[in-house]
Design a protein around this motif. Structure first.
Motif, PDB file in Angstrom:
ATOM      1  N   THR A 165       0.857  -1.186   0.000  1.00  0.00           N
ATOM      2  CA  THR A 165       0.000   0.000   0.000  1.00  0.00           C
ATOM      3  C   THR A 165       0.892   1.235   0.000  1.00  0.00           C
ATOM      4  OG1 THR A 165      -1.655  -1.236   1.249  1.00  0.00           O
ATOM      5  CG2 THR A 165      -1.892   1.149   1.193  1.00  0.00           C
ATOM      6  N   GLY A 219       1.108   5.685  -0.099  1.00  0.00           N
ATOM      7  CA  GLY A 219       0.514   7.005   0.058  1.00  0.00           C
ATOM      8  C   GLY A 219      -0.715   7.062   0.944  1.00  0.00           C
ATOM      9  N   ALA A 220      -1.171   8.284   1.145  1.00  0.00           N
ATOM     10  CA  ALA A 220      -2.332   8.526   1.994  1.00  0.00           C
ATOM     11  C   ALA A 220      -3.625   8.029   1.353  1.00  0.00           C
ATOM     12  CB  ALA A 220      -2.439  10.025   2.284  1.00  0.00           C
ATOM     13  N   SER A 221      -3.604   7.911   0.018  1.00  0.00           N
ATOM     14  CA  SER A 221      -4.813   7.469  -0.684  1.00  0.00           C
ATOM     15  C   SER A 221      -5.033   5.966  -0.566  1.00  0.00           C
ATOM     16  CB  SER A 221      -4.738   7.864  -2.157  1.00  0.00           C
ATOM     17  OG  SER A 221      -3.674   7.160  -2.789  1.00  0.00           O
ATOM     18  N   GLY A 222      -4.007   5.230  -0.124  1.00  0.00           N
ATOM     19  CA  GLY A 222      -4.147   3.781   0.040  1.00  0.00           C
ATOM     20  C   GLY A 222      -4.050   3.012  -1.258  1.00  0.00           C
ATOM     21  N   PHE A 223      -3.299   3.539  -2.236  1.00  0.00           N
ATOM     22  CA  PHE A 223      -3.103   2.839  -3.502  1.00  0.00           C
ATOM     23  C   PHE A 223      -2.460   1.476  -3.238  1.00  0.00           C
ATOM     24  CE2 PHE A 223      -0.419   1.721  -7.139  1.00  0.00           C
ATOM     25  CZ  PHE A 223      -1.353   1.729  -8.155  1.00  0.00           C
ATOM     26  N   ARG A 224      -3.052   0.406  -3.788  1.00  0.00           N
ATOM     27  CA  ARG A 224      -2.542  -0.952  -3.565  1.00  0.00           C
ATOM     28  C   ARG A 224      -1.969  -1.529  -4.854  1.00  0.00           C
ATOM     29  NH1 ARG A 224      -6.025  -5.094  -0.922  1.00  0.00           N
ATOM     30  NH2 ARG A 224      -7.039  -5.091  -2.929  1.00  0.00           N
ATOM     31  N   GLN A 229      -5.053  -2.048  -7.095  1.00  0.00           N
ATOM     32  CA  GLN A 229      -6.310  -1.811  -6.388  1.00  0.00           C
ATOM     33  C   GLN A 229      -7.063  -3.115  -6.118  1.00  0.00           C
ATOM     34  OE1 GLN A 229      -5.249   0.907  -5.302  1.00  0.00           O
ATOM     35  NE2 GLN A 229      -6.978   2.267  -5.644  1.00  0.00           N
TER      36      GLN A 229
END
Length: 123
Positions: free
Chosen positions: A15, A17-22, A44
């Motif tokens: 994961t 960044g703060a956006s939670g990109f997976r 994602q």
């Protein structure tokens, strides 16, 4: 596009960044005369597709090729390519592409044919 091969490696989901990109990566060795080891990315919700597969398994992966440009600090354009997977399925072993052929039925001879009648066919 599709690629087929044997799973060599499956990474854990990472994961960012703060956006939670997976993102999750898999390495597949192709079944060719000169096998290639291809890194395929799943992002994602597609990361979870790899949960049911393991190293050594033959798979068929549906992919998209992705390319992007980055301008480095010196002002030069640099290009990157990636292979992004969006579907995975177990591959059929070679030689078993479909159902086995139906058995050939043998013809039965009949003994009630009357050979005493003249044959009116010219051959």
């Amino acid at each position: 596009m599709e690629i087929t091969g044997k799973i060599k490696k499956i990474d854990e989901t990472k994961t960012f960044g703060a956006s939670g990109f997976r993102k999750r990566e898999m390495v597949v060795t192709t079944n060719e005369q000169y096998p290639q080891m291809l890194l395929v990315e799943f992002v994602q919700d597609k990361c979870d597709l790899l949960n049911n597969y393991q190293v050594g398994q033959d798979v068929k992966i549906s992919i998209n090729l992705r390319g992007r440009e980055w301008i480095n600090p010196q002002g030069e354009a640099v290009y990157f390519n990636s292979i992004q997977g969006w579907r995975v399925e177990a591959a059929q072993p070679e030689g078993s592409a479909g159902a086995p052929p139906a058995p050939i039925e043998s013809f039965e001879t009949t003994s009630n044919i009357d050979d005493s009648e003249p044959d009116d066919l010219p051959f």
